[in-house]
Design an enzyme around this catalytic site. Structure first.
Site, short mmCIF file in Angstrom:
data_model
loop_
_atom_site.label_atom_id
_atom_site.label_comp_id
_atom_site.label_asym_id
_atom_site.label_seq_id
_atom_site.Cartn_x
_atom_site.Cartn_y
_atom_site.Cartn_z
N MET A 9 30.89 39.36 40.78
CA MET A 9 31.50 40.47 41.01
C MET A 9 30.89 41.35 42.22
O MET A 9 29.75 41.86 42.10
CB MET A 9 31.09 41.64 39.81
N GLN A 69 29.82 31.64 46.32
CA GLN A 69 31.18 31.69 46.18
C GLN A 69 31.85 31.96 47.59
O GLN A 69 31.37 32.90 48.39
CB GLN A 69 31.96 32.82 45.46
N CYS A 99 40.86 37.00 44.26
CA CYS A 99 40.62 38.04 44.49
C CYS A 99 41.96 38.84 44.70
O CYS A 99 43.05 38.38 45.62
CB CYS A 99 39.84 38.16 45.94
N LYS A 140 37.79 29.11 41.26
CA LYS A 140 38.23 30.36 40.28
C LYS A 140 39.50 30.78 40.74
O LYS A 140 39.76 31.01 41.69
CB LYS A 140 37.08 31.36 40.32
N ASN A 200 37.94 33.16 31.34
CA ASN A 200 37.44 34.39 31.78
C ASN A 200 38.56 35.54 31.83
O ASN A 200 39.81 35.32 31.64
CB ASN A 200 37.06 34.34 33.32
N GLU A 202 38.03 39.88 29.90
CA GLU A 202 38.12 40.79 28.75
C GLU A 202 37.28 40.44 27.60
O GLU A 202 37.86 40.51 26.50
CB GLU A 202 39.80 40.92 28.26
N GLY A 224 32.08 38.96 33.12
CA GLY A 224 31.62 39.78 34.02
C GLY A 224 31.37 41.21 33.39
O GLY A 224 30.14 41.48 33.21
N ARG A 225 32.38 42.07 33.44
CA ARG A 225 32.18 43.51 33.08
C ARG A 225 31.56 43.61 31.66
O ARG A 225 30.52 44.39 31.27
CB ARG A 225 33.41 44.27 33.01
C1 FMN Z 1 34.11 45.25 40.77
C2 FMN Z 1 34.62 43.90 40.57
C3 FMN Z 1 34.17 42.75 41.75
C4 FMN Z 1 34.67 41.51 41.35
N1 FMN Z 1 34.15 40.52 42.52
C5 FMN Z 1 34.49 39.34 42.38
C6 FMN Z 1 34.10 38.23 43.25
O1 FMN Z 1 33.49 38.45 44.22
N2 FMN Z 1 34.72 37.20 43.17
C7 FMN Z 1 35.40 36.55 42.06
O2 FMN Z 1 35.91 35.34 42.08
N3 FMN Z 1 35.77 37.70 41.34
C8 FMN Z 1 35.36 38.82 41.25
N4 FMN Z 1 35.86 39.68 40.29
C9 FMN Z 1 36.47 39.41 39.01
C10 FMN Z 1 35.50 39.09 38.03
O3 FMN Z 1 34.71 37.83 38.43
C11 FMN Z 1 36.08 38.78 36.48
O4 FMN Z 1 37.14 37.46 36.88
C12 FMN Z 1 37.04 39.67 35.96
O5 FMN Z 1 36.29 41.12 36.11
C13 FMN Z 1 37.70 39.47 34.75
O6 FMN Z 1 36.37 39.02 33.91
P1 FMN Z 1 35.64 40.12 32.88
O7 FMN Z 1 36.68 40.88 32.11
O8 FMN Z 1 34.79 39.32 31.98
O9 FMN Z 1 35.36 41.30 33.74
C14 FMN Z 1 35.35 41.05 40.39
C15 FMN Z 1 35.73 41.94 39.46
C16 FMN Z 1 35.53 43.15 39.65
C17 FMN Z 1 35.82 44.54 38.24
#
Ligand code: FMN
Length: 332
Positions: A9, A69, A99, A140, A200, A202, A224-225
């Site tokens: 993230m 990454q 992204c 990813k 991945n 939610e 992630g979140r």
């Molecule tokens: C602030 C933010 C930054 C993120 N940066 C990346 C990143 O650098 N590379 C990537 O593959 N995904 C990135 N993501 C996506 C997350 O890795 C993940 O796929 C997405 O948040 C859904 O998963 P979650 O619901 O568990 O958060 C980012 C998401 C957020 C919200």
């Protein structure tokens, strides 16, 4: 066995956050924030900036590997940079095809590439050829750019190109981060691929994990979140899956301890505005699980100094601000 990966993230899961969350436990793997590769071979300093763990054997202090990454649309430059970061000691390379940022997609990188499975194949196979065989190359992706009709073709292209693993964020680029995540699309992808597929999107609680597993058929997840909002989530999932026990979430005093540790670690960052931003960001996200953190956020949201935020944190409750989990120490 269930494997839980800490999601990349950008601007959120930095070296300090990886350190804290992997010490709590439950994670098998981290993926660094993306390194945007466009025209040149980057100097080592760029990779060290995004993945300082390259200086410590490619692992966090808790011993969890951090894969680096990279993101870009030019296969040969991606391959060149991947080979270099492997030389620097990256234990694995992950390629970002998810992204959604307009600035990135306009410049031929991230989720826009999901419109052309053959380009995914070209990029993954060039990176795979460039990196020593013992270093895994993974990818990813999202379910698509605007539609989901190419999801399977994209996944097949990535696997055919030699990826060792594929993580699928179960939404299209157009769906952004809006709930729900469409876990039902993951099962046919996993059925068609011979490589491991990681779910991945939610997963905020153990209940979400269980529903995702039931719908997708996948045990391995990337969070992630959810991991930021509930720092014990990975170890709660693993405790249930591997030992059949409920591992309680941290209470607020423990979480406050984590924020204090984060504040200390952030002192390494030269820019105090960025330190304050990161700290407030975590306070805000924790509010999803801890009402005390929502309340704290209303008091710190306008503060610019990290030390002023830390002072508010001290007053956030009458309980001790020290982490009560001996596993989470200060290691910088
Ligand atoms: C602030 C933010 C930054 C993120 N940066 C990346 C990143 O650098 N590379 C990537 O593959 N995904 C990135 N993501 C996506 C997350 O890795 C993940 O796929 C997405 O948040 C859904 O998963 P979650 O619901 O568990 O958060 C980012 C998401 C957020 C919200």
């Amino acid at each position: 066995m269930t494997a839980v990966t800490l999601a990349p993230m950008e601007g959120v899961v930095d070296v300090y956050m990886r350190d804290i969350l992997t010490q709590i436990g439950g994670f098998d793997l981290c993926v660094s924030e993306f390194v945007r590769v466009s025209q040149n071979l980057y100097p080592a300093s760029v990779f060290y900036k995004y993945c300082p763990e390259l200086r410590t054997g490619g692992k966090t202090a808790a011993g969890v590997p951090v894969h680096v990454q990279i993101m870009g649309g030019e296969a040969s430059v991606m391959a060149e940079n991947a080979a270099f970061v492997a030389e620097l000691g990256a234990p694995g390379i992950d390629i970002n095809f998810g992204c959604p940022a307009k600035s990135v997609n306009r410049r031929d990188a991230g989720a826009t590439l999901l419109q052309w499975p053959e380009r995914l194949y070209e990029i993954v196979s060039a990176v795979r050829r460039a990196v020593p065989p013992d270093i895994p190359v993974s990818a990813k992706m999202r379910l698509g750019f605007s539609e989901k009709n190419l999801a399977l073709d994209n996944a097949l292209a990535i696997a055919a190109a030699g990826a060792a693993k594929l993580t699928v964020h179960a939404r299209t680029k157009l769906e952004g981060y809006k709930a729900p995540a469409h876990w039902e699309y993951l099962r046919p992808i996993a059925d068609a691929l011979a490589i491991p597929v990681v779910a991945n999107g939610e997963i905020w609680t153990v209940q979400d994990y269980l529903r995702c597993r039931e719908i997708s058929g996948l045990k391995d997840v990337m969070i992630g979140r959810g991991a930021i909002a509930r720092p014990t989530l990975a170890r709660e999932i693993v405790a249930l899956e591997q030992q059949g026990v409920e591992n309680p979430a941290y209470d607020w005093p423990n979480v406050k301890g984590l924020l204090v540790t984060y504040h200390e670690l952030l002192r390494d960052m030269s820019n105090p505005d960025r330190q304050a931003g990161r700290l407030k960001q975590w306070v805000k996200l924790l509010g999803r699980t801890y009402p005390e953190s929502s309340e704290l956020f209303t008091r710190v949201r306008r503060l610019q100094s990290p030390d002023h935020i830390a002072a508010e944190l001290e007053h956030a409750s009458l309980l001790s601000a020290e982490s009560q989990d001996p596993k989470v120490g200060r290691c910088y």
